[in-house]
Design a protein around this motif. Structure first.
Motif, PDB file in Angstrom:
ATOM      1  N   HIS A 161      38.761  34.141  25.939  1.00  0.00           N
ATOM      2  CA  HIS A 161      39.839  33.876  26.889  1.00  0.00           C
ATOM      3  C   HIS A 161      40.028  35.101  27.783  1.00  0.00           C
ATOM      4  O   HIS A 161      40.335  36.196  27.289  1.00  0.00           O
ATOM      5  CB  HIS A 161      41.144  33.562  26.135  1.00  0.00           C
ATOM      6  N   ALA A 162      39.812  34.917  29.072  1.00  0.00           N
ATOM      7  CA  ALA A 162      39.953  36.021  30.022  1.00  0.00           C
ATOM      8  C   ALA A 162      41.180  35.787  30.900  1.00  0.00           C
ATOM      9  O   ALA A 162      41.358  34.691  31.422  1.00  0.00           O
ATOM     10  CB  ALA A 162      38.708  36.117  30.898  1.00  0.00           C
ATOM     11  N   VAL A 164      42.835  37.133  34.334  1.00  0.00           N
ATOM     12  CA  VAL A 164      42.658  37.946  35.541  1.00  0.00           C
ATOM     13  C   VAL A 164      44.036  38.094  36.169  1.00  0.00           C
ATOM     14  O   VAL A 164      44.694  37.085  36.467  1.00  0.00           O
ATOM     15  CB  VAL A 164      41.693  37.257  36.535  1.00  0.00           C
ATOM     16  N   ALA A 176      37.422  35.483  38.692  1.00  0.00           N
ATOM     17  CA  ALA A 176      37.666  34.273  37.895  1.00  0.00           C
ATOM     18  C   ALA A 176      36.444  33.355  37.938  1.00  0.00           C
ATOM     19  O   ALA A 176      36.045  32.788  36.915  1.00  0.00           O
ATOM     20  CB  ALA A 176      38.907  33.554  38.422  1.00  0.00           C
ATOM     21  N   LEU A 179      33.726  34.787  35.652  1.00  0.00           N
ATOM     22  CA  LEU A 179      34.068  34.636  34.226  1.00  0.00           C
ATOM     23  C   LEU A 179      33.880  33.180  33.784  1.00  0.00           C
ATOM     24  O   LEU A 179      33.401  32.896  32.693  1.00  0.00           O
ATOM     25  CB  LEU A 179      35.510  35.096  33.985  1.00  0.00           C
ATOM     26  N   LEU A 180      34.249  32.271  34.690  1.00  0.00           N
ATOM     27  CA  LEU A 180      34.081  30.843  34.404  1.00  0.00           C
ATOM     28  C   LEU A 180      32.598  30.521  34.242  1.00  0.00           C
ATOM     29  O   LEU A 180      32.191  29.771  33.342  1.00  0.00           O
ATOM     30  CB  LEU A 180      34.683  30.049  35.563  1.00  0.00           C
ATOM     31  N   CYS A 184      33.719  31.628  29.986  1.00  0.00           N
ATOM     32  CA  CYS A 184      35.031  32.058  29.474  1.00  0.00           C
ATOM     33  C   CYS A 184      36.064  30.985  29.791  1.00  0.00           C
ATOM     34  O   CYS A 184      35.870  30.157  30.685  1.00  0.00           O
ATOM     35  CB  CYS A 184      35.478  33.353  30.160  1.00  0.00           C
ATOM     36  N   THR A 185      37.165  31.016  29.057  1.00  0.00           N
ATOM     37  CA  THR A 185      38.343  30.236  29.435  1.00  0.00           C
ATOM     38  C   THR A 185      39.185  31.183  30.281  1.00  0.00           C
ATOM     39  O   THR A 185      39.497  32.290  29.835  1.00  0.00           O
ATOM     40  CB  THR A 185      39.126  29.824  28.167  1.00  0.00           C
ATOM     41  N   VAL A 186      39.510  30.759  31.517  1.00  0.00           N
ATOM     42  CA  VAL A 186      40.071  31.730  32.469  1.00  0.00           C
ATOM     43  C   VAL A 186      41.495  31.370  32.880  1.00  0.00           C
ATOM     44  O   VAL A 186      41.773  30.221  33.234  1.00  0.00           O
ATOM     45  CB  VAL A 186      39.183  31.823  33.734  1.00  0.00           C
ATOM     46  N   VAL A 188      44.439  32.782  35.570  1.00  0.00           N
ATOM     47  CA  VAL A 188      44.661  33.710  36.690  1.00  0.00           C
ATOM     48  C   VAL A 188      46.165  33.874  36.904  1.00  0.00           C
ATOM     49  O   VAL A 188      46.873  32.886  37.101  1.00  0.00           O
ATOM     50  CB  VAL A 188      43.991  33.186  37.981  1.00  0.00           C
TER      51      VAL A 188
END
Ligand code: NDP
Length: 300
Positions: A161-162, A164, A176, A179-180, A184-186, A188
């Motif tokens: 899980h990121a 931003v 974003a 990362l996607l 990753c699960t993003v 923002v």
């Protein structure tokens, strides 16, 4: 609490630059000298420093750099005229328009005038769109550098899980997207987000790109998170100014698994990735440039 680890952006940038240098030498052996044109409009002191650093790095990599310093009152038409000339020049592979521009110049129109093939900053809508589609385009340097630091630190990012923090066109949004793309699960966050600290505390990865000195402290961070601090903020410290990030480094350090310092984290990677993009642009243009025509064979 985990053992904190400071991510060395200077060392990571040196590795990128060493590879760029080797690849530039190989391209030069094929008769192609990668060339970056840098346009600076006006006399903003910070921009002058950034441009000088970019030109120095280019020289170190044997990338030709050409500086175009235009006066603060340059018209939009004159700037676009220069960009069109550089677009048409086969010896120029990358064009960098240093931001910010004076207010009378429309930033988006200027960035859109740069050929997407020479857009080494990755700000043209064609490259931004391509990034979202997962195409292999010239991507913005800062987020690409952040991704490299994350991969060096964590390896596979899949499923993490990121968060931003920040949604600008040059950092937050492309970050974003990258990362996607890395599965990753993003999430923002931006200036209207509710409970940002609570959302941030869920993150395995935090990328801070806000422009607010030390806004994110230990209370925002899950123990063991990896933190990439993009922020560069000048603060007054007694009678001198110094640079700090968007993260309160001293408070975060005992909590995180790894964190980038400011300075010495993301900044050096941004310039290294600019050199990488210039090399990539030159390699691609060398492949697509029309070769001299072979002599005709006449068959009688
Ligand atoms: P922008 O000012 O363009 O964007 C800042 C973002 O932060 C906006 O999306 C804004 O939200 C959001 N924001 C502002 N306040 C809050 C808040 N309280 N909570 C959550 N989000 C908030 O900045 P940039 O993206 O251009 O740059 C960010 C920082 O990174 C700056 O310090 C800049 O100097 C630095 N930088 C560093 C680089 C490097 O190489 N290291 C390269 C580029 C930038 P909203 O959209 O709602 O206004």
């Amino acid at each position: 609490m985990t053992t904190a680890n400071i991510i060395d952006g200077k060392a990571a940038a040196a590795r990128v630059l060493a590879q760029v240098k080797t690849d530039v030498a190989a391209l030069r052996e094929r008769g192609v000298a990668p060339c970056l044109a840098v346009i600076l409009v006006g006399q903003d002191p910070a921009s002058q420093v950034y441009v000088r650093n970019k030109v120095l790095r280019a020289e170190e990599c044997a990338i030709v750099s050409i500086e175009h310093k235009l006066g603060a009152h340059t018209t939009q038409a004159d700037l676009l005229g220069l960009i069109h000339t550089l677009n048409a020049d086969p010896a120029v592979h990358g064009i960098l328009l240093q931001l910010p521009l004076p207010r009378h110049i429309e930033e988006i129109a200027a960035l859109e005038a740069i050929s997407p093939l020479k857009d080494v900053d990755g700000f043209h809508s064609e490259n931004i769109g391509g990034l979202s589609q997962g195409r292999d385009v010239l991507a913005p340097c800062t987020p690409t550098g952040c991704m490299q630091l994350l991969r060096d630190t964590l390896g596979d990012l899949r499923g993490l899980h990121a968060v931003v923090v920040g949604r600008s066109n040059i950092v937050g949004k492309p970050m974003a997207a990258l990362l996607l793309r890395a599965d990753c699960t993003v999430t923002v966050l931006h200036s209207h987000s509710q409970n940002p600290a609570a959302l941030c505390r869920q993150a395995d990865i935090v990328v801070a790109a806000v422009g607010r000195p030390r806004m994110i402290d230990a209370a925002w961070l899950k123990p063991g998170a990896v933190v990439i601090d993009v922020g560069i903020n000048r603060i007054q410290d007694g009678d001198r100014t110094r640079l700090v990030g968007d993260v309160d480094f001293d408070s975060a350090l005992p909590v995180v698994r790894a964190i980038t310092p400011v300075p010495g984290g993301v900044g050096p990677m941004t310039i290294a990735l600019l050199m990488q993009n210039t090399l990539t642009a030159a390699q691609r243009q060398a492949l697509t440039d029309p070769q001299p025509e072979a002599p005709c064979l006449s068959i009688s």
